[in-house]
Design a protein around this motif. Structure first.
Motif, mmCIF file in Angstrom:
data_model
loop_
_atom_site.group_PDB
_atom_site.id
_atom_site.type_symbol
_atom_site.label_atom_id
_atom_site.label_comp_id
_atom_site.label_asym_id
_atom_site.label_seq_id
_atom_site.Cartn_x
_atom_site.Cartn_y
_atom_site.Cartn_z
ATOM 1 N N LYS A 200 0.842 -1.207 0.000
ATOM 2 C CA LYS A 200 0.000 0.000 0.000
ATOM 3 C C LYS A 200 0.871 1.249 0.000
ATOM 4 O O LYS A 200 0.606 2.227 0.696
ATOM 5 N N SER A 201 1.905 1.223 -0.796
ATOM 6 C CA SER A 201 2.952 2.248 -0.822
ATOM 7 C C SER A 201 2.412 3.670 -0.974
ATOM 8 O O SER A 201 1.708 3.991 -1.938
ATOM 9 N N ARG A 202 2.767 4.503 -0.023
ATOM 10 C CA ARG A 202 2.428 5.928 -0.102
ATOM 11 C C ARG A 202 3.291 6.614 -1.162
ATOM 12 O O ARG A 202 2.820 7.527 -1.860
ATOM 13 N N VAL A 203 4.536 6.176 -1.288
ATOM 14 C CA VAL A 203 5.413 6.748 -2.314
ATOM 15 C C VAL A 203 4.836 6.489 -3.699
ATOM 16 O O VAL A 203 4.769 7.390 -4.548
ATOM 17 N N ARG A 204 4.423 5.250 -3.941
ATOM 18 C CA ARG A 204 3.846 4.902 -5.244
ATOM 19 C C ARG A 204 2.607 5.736 -5.531
ATOM 20 O O ARG A 204 2.412 6.231 -6.648
ATOM 21 N N GLU A 205 1.797 5.927 -4.525
ATOM 22 C CA GLU A 205 0.578 6.717 -4.685
ATOM 23 C C GLU A 205 0.887 8.180 -4.990
ATOM 24 O O GLU A 205 0.334 8.765 -5.934
ATOM 25 N N LEU A 206 1.779 8.780 -4.208
ATOM 26 C CA LEU A 206 2.097 10.198 -4.391
ATOM 27 C C LEU A 206 2.830 10.452 -5.698
ATOM 28 O O LEU A 206 2.664 11.514 -6.318
ATOM 29 N N ALA A 207 3.645 9.509 -6.126
ATOM 30 C CA ALA A 207 4.399 9.688 -7.377
ATOM 31 C C ALA A 207 3.554 9.397 -8.609
ATOM 32 O O ALA A 207 3.964 9.690 -9.732
ATOM 33 N N GLY A 208 2.377 8.809 -8.416
ATOM 34 C CA GLY A 208 1.479 8.591 -9.543
ATOM 35 C C GLY A 208 1.762 7.361 -10.356
ATOM 36 O O GLY A 208 1.284 7.248 -11.491
ATOM 37 N N PHE A 209 2.485 6.386 -9.815
ATOM 38 C CA PHE A 209 2.723 5.142 -10.540
ATOM 39 C C PHE A 209 1.428 4.344 -10.609
ATOM 40 O O PHE A 209 0.777 4.098 -9.596
ATOM 41 N N LYS A 210 1.066 3.911 -11.802
ATOM 42 C CA LYS A 210 -0.115 3.082 -11.982
ATOM 43 C C LYS A 210 0.238 1.611 -11.757
ATOM 44 O O LYS A 210 1.392 1.206 -11.934
ATOM 45 N N THR A 211 -0.754 0.821 -11.399
ATOM 46 C CA THR A 211 -0.522 -0.595 -11.128
ATOM 47 C C THR A 211 -1.519 -1.464 -11.875
ATOM 48 O O THR A 211 -2.585 -1.009 -12.292
ATOM 49 N N THR A 212 -1.141 -2.725 -12.040
ATOM 50 C CA THR A 212 -2.017 -3.745 -12.596
ATOM 51 C C THR A 212 -2.089 -4.884 -11.580
ATOM 52 O O THR A 212 -1.084 -5.224 -10.969
ATOM 53 N N GLY A 213 -3.268 -5.471 -11.401
ATOM 54 C CA GLY A 213 -3.351 -6.576 -10.459
ATOM 55 C C GLY A 213 -4.768 -7.005 -10.174
ATOM 56 O O GLY A 213 -5.722 -6.472 -10.750
ATOM 57 N N TRP A 214 -4.898 -7.962 -9.288
ATOM 58 C CA TRP A 214 -6.205 -8.498 -8.925
ATOM 59 C C TRP A 214 -6.106 -9.218 -7.588
ATOM 60 O O TRP A 214 -5.042 -9.629 -7.156
ATOM 61 N N ASN A 215 -7.264 -9.338 -6.950
ATOM 62 C CA ASN A 215 -7.361 -10.123 -5.722
ATOM 63 C C ASN A 215 -7.603 -11.583 -6.081
ATOM 64 O O ASN A 215 -8.234 -11.896 -7.092
ATOM 65 N N TYR A 216 -7.124 -12.495 -5.224
ATOM 66 C CA TYR A 216 -7.281 -13.921 -5.482
ATOM 67 C C TYR A 216 -8.518 -14.521 -4.815
ATOM 68 O O TYR A 216 -8.778 -15.709 -4.966
ATOM 69 N N SER A 217 -9.248 -13.747 -4.031
ATOM 70 C CA SER A 217 -10.374 -14.290 -3.256
ATOM 71 C C SER A 217 -9.907 -15.459 -2.389
ATOM 72 O O SER A 217 -10.610 -16.470 -2.230
ATOM 73 N N GLN A 218 -8.696 -15.312 -1.891
ATOM 74 C CA GLN A 218 -8.109 -16.300 -1.000
ATOM 75 C C GLN A 218 -7.445 -15.580 0.168
ATOM 76 O O GLN A 218 -6.966 -14.454 0.021
ATOM 77 N N ASN A 219 -7.435 -16.238 1.311
ATOM 78 C CA ASN A 219 -6.679 -15.766 2.461
ATOM 79 C C ASN A 219 -5.615 -16.793 2.803
ATOM 80 O O ASN A 219 -5.756 -17.977 2.476
ATOM 81 N N ALA A 220 -4.573 -16.351 3.465
ATOM 82 C CA ALA A 220 -3.551 -17.268 3.967
ATOM 83 C C ALA A 220 -3.564 -17.211 5.486
ATOM 84 O O ALA A 220 -3.568 -16.130 6.073
ATOM 85 N N ILE A 221 -3.581 -18.380 6.100
ATOM 86 C CA ILE A 221 -3.393 -18.476 7.546
ATOM 87 C C ILE A 221 -1.957 -18.886 7.805
ATOM 88 O O ILE A 221 -1.441 -19.828 7.186
ATOM 89 N N ILE A 222 -1.289 -18.156 8.700
ATOM 90 C CA ILE A 222 0.072 -18.510 9.080
ATOM 91 C C ILE A 222 0.121 -18.738 10.582
ATOM 92 O O ILE A 222 -0.597 -18.095 11.346
ATOM 93 N N CYS A 223 0.970 -19.662 11.001
ATOM 94 C CA CYS A 223 1.135 -19.944 12.421
ATOM 95 C C CYS A 223 2.372 -20.820 12.613
ATOM 96 O O CYS A 223 2.936 -21.350 11.648
ATOM 97 N N THR A 224 2.789 -20.961 13.845
ATOM 98 C CA THR A 224 3.878 -21.854 14.219
ATOM 99 C C THR A 224 3.288 -23.096 14.863
ATOM 100 O O THR A 224 2.375 -23.004 15.693
ATOM 101 N N VAL A 225 3.789 -24.259 14.472
ATOM 102 C CA VAL A 225 3.334 -25.526 15.053
ATOM 103 C C VAL A 225 4.535 -26.302 15.574
ATOM 104 O O VAL A 225 5.688 -26.013 15.230
#
Length: 511
Positions: A247-272
C-alpha cells in the motif's frame, strides 16, 4: 503489465541533521555523524537553510526488510558508503534493540530465503548475524497434490548446492540487517514517522523560511524532492526510494499506476510443534489452495495455508485441537490418497517418464511429520497480485512490495524484494562511478530494465500455478499430474526448476 506513468520529482538545498534518535543501541552511538539531540522543527529548518547544508542523498521510505537491505548494501560498497541516507518508518523496532529469547517459539511471520539471497546477505556482511539466531536450512522439498496422481521431490544435490533455502523469522532478518548497518560508519538518520506528501521546490533560491512556499506538483521539473512527515518534520533528498509495502504511499504520491487483482483467497500462518525434527519443506496443493509446512528448527515448523476467506475465518476461530487435526488431515490423507497408491505402481498413463528409472529412498514419497500442537497465534491475511507499470521516474524509484506483490505459494516475494534492493544499490554505485546524478531517470531506468522482466516472469509463473491448482477438473488434474511426473523423473527439467526457484534467473525449462 506495462503502462507508462512517470512522475518527476525534484529540488532544494538543505539537509536535516538528526531530529530523532537513531538506533538506540550501543552500536548506534558510534555511528559517524549521528546526533540524538532534538531541536524544534522551526529552529531546525532555519539552521539548515541559513547554513546552506546539503540535502540527503537518498530517503528510503520504509524501514522493513527490503528497505534495510538496500541501506545495508549501500553501507557495504566503497562508492556508496559515504552517502547520507534518511530512513522513514514509524516502526518502533528501528529505534530499539530487538531481544530474541531462544526459549520462545518462533514468530509465525517468516521468510524462506533462497541461496541467491543468502549469497547477497553474505556479500554485505549481514548473514553472520542471521546465523547467531534461530534459522533452519533445508536441502529437500516435496510437492504433491490431493488427487494422489503425482508428486515431486527436490534435493539440493541435484544442482550441486548444499541447501535449497533457509527459513528465518522476519524479525531475525530485520534485526540482522540493522546490526550489520550499525557496525559501519554509514551516515543515516531514522525518522520514526510516516510520509504524508512529496513536492518539488523549483530551485534552491525559491526555498524560503515558509515551508509552504513555492511548491510544484510531482510532474514538474526540479532537482530535489521535499518530503513532509506526519510529525510535522520535513526533509529534502536527491532520490526517494519507495520500500513501503503493497500500500505504498510513495507509489501513490508519485502517480505510478498498477495492474493486479485479488485472489479471493486468504492465507493463515502460524507456528506448530512436532515430536521430531522437521528438516524438509513440504507443500501440498488442496482444492482451495496450497498448504506449506516449513522447518523452523527445534521441532518447530511454520504453516502457510491458503484457503477461501470463509474457511480462513472458521479455522482462525476454531479451538486449537480441531485446528491441529485439520492441519494433519491436510498434510496426510485428507482430500485424497497418497501419491504412492496403486494408481502409480505400474501400467498407468504416467509410466513413460520413469521407464528404467529406479528411485532411491530419498526420492520416494514421504508423509510429513505430525503436528502435535499449535505454538503461536493464527494470523490471516488476504492474497493478491499487484505490479507497478513502472518502477522508476526522475528522483523516485520503487522496490519490493511497493513495486510488486505475489502469491506466497513459493515463498518468492521477499526474495524478489531483496533482488530489487541489491540491484538498485549496485546501479547507484555504477552511476556514481561515472558521475551520474543519483536521481537521474536514465540511471534509475537501468534498474527497472534489469528487475522488471525478472519479476514479471516470476509473477507469471506463480500466478499460473495459482490458477492451475484452483480448479478441480478431471482432464486438468491429469495434466497437473503429468507435470509432477515430468519434474520428478526428467532430471534436466527438475534441475532447471530448482535452479530457478533458488534465485538463478533462468527459465524453468530444459537446460
Amino acid at each position: 503489465m506495462n503502462g507508462v506513468i512517470a512522475r518527476k520529482l525534484a529540488v532544494n538545498v538543505s539537509r536535516l541533521k538528526v531530529r530523532h534518535k537513531l538506533f538506540c543501541t550501543d552500536a548506534a552511538t558510534r555511528v559517524s555523524g549521528s546526533n540524538c539531540s532534538q531541536p524544534s522543527p522551526e529552529h531546525k529548518q532555519k539552521h539548515d537553510f541559513t547554513n546552506n547544508m546539503e540535502p540527503y542523498d537518498i530517503a528510503i521510505v520504509g524501514g522493513g526488510m527490503v528497505g534495510m537491505a538496500l541501506a545495508c548494501s549501500l553501507a557495504s560498497m566503497p562508492l556508496t558508503k559515504h552517502l547520507n541516507v534518511a530512513i522513514i518508518d514509524s516502526n518502533p523496532a528501528l529505534g530499539s534493540r530487538l531481544c530474541f529469547n531462544k526459549e520462545d517459539p518462533p514468530n509465525p511471520r517468516v521468510s524462506t530465503v533462497t541461496p541467491a539471497s543468502i549469497s547477497l546477505f553474505k556479500d554485505v556482511g549481514a548473514w553472520q548475524y542471521v546465523e547467531q539466531h534461530r534459522h533452519a536450512y533445508f536441502d529437500k522439498m516435496q510437492v504433491w497434490d490431493y488427487t494422489g496422481l503425482g508428486y515431486t521431490r527436490y534435493n539440493a544435490r541435484d544442482i550441486n548446492k548444499e541447501v535449497l533455502g533457509c527459513v528465518v523469522e522476519n524479525k531475525v532478518l530485520h534485526g540482522s540487517l540493522l546490526s550489520c548497518i550499525e557496525s559501519t560508519d554509514f551516515q543515516k538518520t531514522i525518522y520514526p514517522s510516516r510520509l504524508t506528501s512529496m513536492t518539488l521546490v523549483p530551485s534552491p533560491s525559491s526555498i524560503g523560511m515558509d515551508s509552504t512556499s513555492s511548491r510544484t506538483p510531482l510532474s514538474s521539473q526540479g532537482h530535489l524532492a521535499k518530503l513532509e512527515l506526519s510529525d510535522g518534520n520535513s526533509l529534502y533528498t536527491k532520490l526517494v526510494v519507495g520500500a513501503d509495502g503493497g500500500k505504498s504511499r510513495v507509489r501513490e504520491l508519485a502517480g505510478f499506476k498498477t495492474t493486479g487483482w485479488n485472489y479471493s483467497q486468504n492465507a493463515i500462518i502460524c507456528t506448530v510443534e512436532h515430536s521430531v525434527e522437521n528438516r524438509c519443506a513440504w507443500q501440498r496443493f488442496l482444492p482451495a489452495g496450497p498448504i506449506a509446512l516449513l522447518p523452523m528448527g527445534d521441532h518447530f515448523s511454520n504453516i502457510v495455508w491458503t484457503m477461501n476467506p470463509k474457511e480462513s475465518t472458521n479455522r482462525k476461530l476454531m479451538n486449537e485441537d480441531d485446528f491441529v487435526k485439520d492441519v494433519n488431515n491436510a498434510l496426510d490423507c485428507g482430500y485424497g490418497p497418497h501419491p504412492n497408491s496403486d494408481l502409480l505402481r505400474g501400467g498407468d498413463i504416467f509410466s513413460w517418464p520413469r521407464a528404467g528409472v529406479t528411485l532411491s529412498p530419498n526420492e520416494c514419497f514421504e508423509v510429513p511429520p505430525k503436528v502435535i500442537k499449535l505454538a503461536s497465534e493464527r494470523m490471516a491475511f488476504p492474497l493478491s497480485l499487484m505490479h507497478a507499470n513502472n518502477y522508476a521516474s526522475k528522483h523516485v524509484v520503487l522496490i519490493g512490495d511497493a513495486a510488486h506483490t505475489v502469491h506466497p505459494l513459493a515463498g518468492q516475494g521477499v526474495n524478489m524484494g531483496f533482488g530489487d534492493a541489491f540491484a538498485l544499490s549496485r546501479i547507484i554505485a555504477e552511476g556514481i562511478a561515472v558521475g551520474s546524478d543519483i536521481g537521474e531517470v536514465t540511471m534509475l531506468k537501468k534498474y527497472e530494465a534489469e528487475r522488471k522482466p525478472a519479476n514479471i516472469m516470476m509473477m507469471a509463473i506463480l500466478d499460473g500455478f495459482q490458477k492451475a491448482y484452483s480448479v478441480d477438473f478431471g482432464p486438468l488434474n491429469i495434466l497437473r499430474a503429468a507435470a509432477f511426473h515430468g519434474a520428478q523423473y526428467i532430471s534436466p527439467l527438475r534441475r532447471s526448476i530448482i535452479s530457478y526457484a533458488s534465485g538463478e534467473q533462468r527459465l524453468p525449462l530444459f537446460s
